[in-house]
Design a protein around this motif. Structure first.
Motif: not given
Lengths: 329, 329
Positions: A249-256, A261-274, B262-268
């Protein structure tokens, strides 16, 4: 003056070599003033590293161990042929010296277990278990036992694991009546394979245990229990499948995140890694022996050494778990 | 005129009642012109639903079955006491009529398996297996077998599952030499519990199989194999732990999306729900019988009925898998 505790650090057997272990020791000594270390390995090499890193000489001792256990060593053979290895010398020294409170190794799991059984057996000569302490969904911890020390188990062994896990959660995490559950393929009492069906009445009948029944894999780490009991084969599956799914799932999120090119999803990724800290699932605590031995992952880094040192210090302060006079089953 | 295929739909035993099954049948008939259905259940109730939904009378047949199997029914008892149930009447009819190509039920898994064994055994009287077809990380599918039909297995059974799974992947997904792997606690040939160690040489020696060795739980659904063989207890853990971990991560992502608004995370989140489709992991195909029986989840909805109908149509067109003359082991 505050009481000090000395732990053994096996510097060999890890993927990242002895220098990472010595670096980890340095960080741990800086962080915990009550810590002392006995570094086992190639004396000359360790001394060079220590000088380089300016380790405080009065808190560091070196145990020269020329031999090394590799991941290809057979545990039974190693017991006789590799008594000069850092792992077996560490276990032997831990066993014979009262000032040593525990040990960390990144080496061969099978040799660590067999060695712990040989050098650190209590009067009961119980079979040790390899427990993993996993963060559960409700923010607490679940002790999964066994995670692979014994692949083919008997019901008596699973009963033993339940007692060991309960003691551990009570004494280390202050859970007064740890909820014990048995991993099965359904929650009903009649569900399970032969082993689970044989174990159920043993756990039910033991009044020392707060046995809550069977739990399915989907709830294994939801927080419904403090101690999850299973054989080493099933425990290995729980750990590895959890790890595999989380990684996927982390790989999928990173690819997405890259694609959008979403900074917010990048932050989510870091949060989940923690939160999931996938790399930390592989270690384990050897329970059922007279002193705590923590098997870190082969690829442990210096931060892992610090957190294991902290765990060993906590255990030393709650020392009841590993008391030689324990008389469980 | 195109060949038509008739499937049996057991309308009872699901959490959502018969009307969902009839609705599903309506959608499937609209979508697949070559489909016909035999709806088993309470005749009056089904007829009302059919009239209401304007089902084409020439493509719908009703099998009146007053009895019902619940999830509390014991499979062995049900065989004798509930022969008027929609599930057992469906299986009996499927077995005796050549124009019926397969069946879907949402009811009691144990009764479906025992019934399939009773009514749809081939000449070999093999033990049926419950396989799950799971999307793997590389975009293909992995056939996980067994997922819980037989909790305590022998090595001969695991060998049988490997053959059934290979046949299925070859014939249904066109995989010429399906890679078969054995679920274990390490990839080395000597790793495994007693059952895995006994099974390894059987799979190695069978030249009909493309056996690739052991695989760990962390790689179970990575796409390294087309057929993953394990006992029903372990298979249940693989399914449930995967599901539990995915659900837990999805909950975390949803909470994070709400907190950050975040709408982007909602889409993810929506994207991941599509990929993981957590609810779909619970069904399964009964392999090792003369005609395909698909056990959908208890909470299956009308869309599930449509996708199962599609699968059964595909199977009917590739009918070799369930040929009575099959002579495997």
């Amino acid at each position: 003056m505050e009481q000090t505790f000395k732990i053994v650090i096996d510097t060999k057997g890890g993927d990242n070599g002895p220098s990472v272990m010595v670096k980890g020791a340095t960080l741990a000594l800086e962080r915990f003033p009550r810590l002392k270390v006995l570094l086992a390995g190639n004396e000359e090499e360790i001394r060079e590293e220590c000088d380089c890193l300016h380790l405080p000489a009065d808190r560091v001792e070196i145990l020269d161990a020329p031999g090394e256990i590799t991941n290809f060593d057979n545990p039974a053979d190693a017991m006789y042929q590799k008594t000069d290895s850092s792992m077996l010398l560490s276990l032997d020294t831990l066993s014979s010296r009262d000032d040593l409170v525990g040990m960390i190794t990144c080496g061969n799991t099978g040799v660590a277990l067999t060695g712990a059984m040989r050098y650190l057996s209590g009067e009961q000569r119980l079979r040790p278990a390899l427990a993993a302490i996993l963060p559960s969904q409700d923010g607490n911890f679940t002790c999964l036992v066994d995670t692979g020390a014994t692949i083919d188990c008997t019901a008596a062994m699973l009963h033993h694991f339940a007692v060991l896990g309960s003691d551990f959660m009570r004494q280390m995490y202050g859970v007064e009546h740890p909820k014990v559950a048995l991993l099965s393929n359904g929650t009903e009492p009649m569900k399970g394979n032969k082993l689970v069906k044989e174990t159920y009445p043993l756990l039910s009948a033991d009044e020392r245990l707060n046995f809550t029944g069977n739990v399915e894999g989907s709830n294994a780490l939801s927080g419904v229990c403090d101690v999850l009991v299973c054989d080493g084969f099933a425990g290995n599956q729980v750990l590895k499948v959890t790890e595999g799914t989380a990684k996927r799932m982390m790989t999928d999120i990173m690819r997405y995140a890259r694609r959008t090119n979403s900074a917010e999803i990048g932050e989510l990724f870091t949060h989940l890694m923690g939160v999931y800290d996938i790399g930390s699932l592989g270690g384990g605590i050897i329970l059922g022996v007279t002193k705590p031995v923590i098997k870190a992952r082969g690829n442990a880094d210096e931060k892992a050494v610090v957190s294991v040192a902290e765990m060993l210090l906590n255990m030393a302060e709650h020392k009841a778990v590993f008391d030689k006079s324990r008389n469980h089953i």
